[in-house]
Design an enzyme around this catalytic site. Structure first.
Site, PDB file in Angstrom:
ATOM      1  N   CYS A 245       0.853  -1.215   0.000  1.00  0.00           N
ATOM      2  CA  CYS A 245       0.000   0.000   0.000  1.00  0.00           C
ATOM      3  C   CYS A 245       0.872   1.242   0.000  1.00  0.00           C
ATOM      4  CB  CYS A 245      -0.872   0.056   1.248  1.00  0.00           C
ATOM      5  SG  CYS A 245      -2.056  -1.269   1.383  1.00  0.00           S
ATOM      6  N   THR A 246       0.321   2.291  -0.585  1.00  0.00           N
ATOM      7  CA  THR A 246       0.965   3.616  -0.539  1.00  0.00           C
ATOM      8  C   THR A 246      -0.109   4.613  -0.133  1.00  0.00           C
ATOM      9  OG1 THR A 246       2.439   3.009  -2.346  1.00  0.00           O
ATOM     10  CG2 THR A 246       2.251   5.354  -1.832  1.00  0.00           C
TER      11      THR A 246
ATOM     12  N   ARG B  47       9.059   1.237  -2.443  1.00  0.00           N
ATOM     13  CA  ARG B  47       8.105   2.085  -3.174  1.00  0.00           C
ATOM     14  C   ARG B  47       8.151   3.507  -2.631  1.00  0.00           C
ATOM     15  NH1 ARG B  47       3.921  -0.202  -1.015  1.00  0.00           N
ATOM     16  NH2 ARG B  47       5.121  -1.916  -0.113  1.00  0.00           N
TER      17      ARG B  47
END
Lengths: 121, 253
Positions: free
Chosen positions: B1-2, B191
């Site tokens: 997730c971001t 990320r």
């Protein structure tokens, strides 16, 4: 961009969403908190019954891949309904309402809802 | 997730997230996709929780899941949570629960109760930071005043750290993937660096719902686990979500 982690140049102009990274919009539903907990999700689950059953089946297949005897799913179907009664209100009743509306065994709906904690294993 | 909470130059808060889930839960070799992620996509729905015919809060959910991972209390605060890995994990919390020690909260029931009952950013922040939980997590919270944006890093028992937006330090956004912000991310799953590169390239002058969507559409923030992207604007009480795909070549996570 063509070797892992395939980091791209920062994308621009992607909004409004379109093209191969956009599968589709998301539907809106209303959850009426004035309804009894067991009834709140009925309309939504009635619409999404097939997709939910497909998702649960994928988790079942995964569990049976780990334990081919099927014992793991049996354990879920026997033990986790007991867990539903220990969950704080209104969550236990809402989960039971979802199991009733979808026809998915209660233990498997409980597993879906506590997956975050289980998945840390 | 971001997850990202950003403050534009007018002091407006914008909150966006990619929900990535399904890692190691079965890979479809033919379609180069994760089985569970693909099964989750048709279940993505936007929900308007109403009481006395008025909106209490809105969320993006997987149908059948009664807890909250992404939500907005219109004009008050926005909330997303990202998974945090720790040896002192949820399975210990579950064992304690089964043994009858039930003073902790299930993560997604805590987020649901905060969205339903908290009436301010400050109250939400306190509840998310102080409530004992069964599993560790990151809570990413945006408010409705300048400077109201933070990442709460939670263990089961404690709030380990709170990182606030601080424009004086040129920290006009806070960004969380799935690693403690004071440590380097796992090198095979970084990320954070590309996301920060794109945020910095966007600049505060140009941050908006549109440019935040651009960042969340850039690989590897967009990857094979990404089921949906949600964008929220607390001042307008607006939440919008989009089901995602990641065309090859694309990172599995």
């Amino acid at each position: 961009q063509f070797v892992p982690p395939y980091t791209e140049d920062c994308r621009t102009g992607m909004y409004p969403p379109n093209g191969p990274t956009f599968r589709g919009p998301v539907s809106w539903y209303t959850i009426d908190l004035d309804l009894p907990p067991s009834k709140r999700w009925t309309a939504l689950i009635t619409d999404k019954k097939t997709e939910l059953a497909g998702m649960i089946q994928a988790i079942r297949d995964l569990a049976n891949a780990f334990v081919p005897s099927g014992r793991l799913i049996e354990l879920v179907d026997i033990m986790l309904p007991l867990m539903a009664d220990t969950l704080p209100s209104p969550f236990g009743e809402e989960i039971k309402g979802i199991a009733d509306a979808s026809g998915v065994p209660l233990g498997e709906v409980v597993l879906f809802n506590i997956f975050y904690e289980v998945f840390t294993v | 997730c971001t997850s990202v909470v950003a403050q534009d130059q007018k002091g407006n808060l914008i909150h966006g997230r990619n929900l990535d889930f399904g890692l190691f839960l079965g890979w479809d070799v033919k379609n180069k996709s994760w089985i569970i992620s693909e099964k989750l996509k048709p279940l993505v729905v936007n929900l308007d929780f109403r009481k006395n015919n008025k909106t209490v809060f809105k969320s993006t959910n997987f149908a059948g899941y009664v807890g909250m991972l992404t939500g907005i209390k219109p004009h008050v605060f926005t909330l997303t949570m990202n998974e945090r890995f720790s040896l002192d994990g949820g399975y210990i919390g579950i064992l304690e629960w089964i043994m009858g020690q039930r003073d902790g909260m299930w993560m997604s029931f805590l987020t649901r109760s905060v969205l339903e009952n908290a009436t301010s950013y400050k109250e939400a922040k306190n509840q998310l930071a102080l409530t004992k939980m069964l599993a560790p997590a990151y809570f990413i919270l945006g408010g409705n005043q300048p400077g109201e944006g933070c990442i709460i890093t939670r263990s089961r028992e404690l709030s380990i750290d709170v990182l606030d937006i601080d424009v004086k330090l040129d920290r006009w956004y806070v960004l969380e993937t799935n690693y403690d912000h004071w440590k380097e991310p796992f090198f095979l799953d970084d990320r954070r660096t590309p996301a920060m590169k794109c945020m910095n390239k966007t600049t505060q002058a140009n941050i908006s719902v549109k440019t935040l969507y651009d960042v969340l559409s850039t690989k590897p923030m967009l990857n094979k686990l990404t089921t949906y992207t949600t964008l929220m604007q607390v001042s307008e009480g607006k939440l919008e979500s989009f089901i995602r795909d990641c065309p090859n070549p694309c990172m599995p996570w």
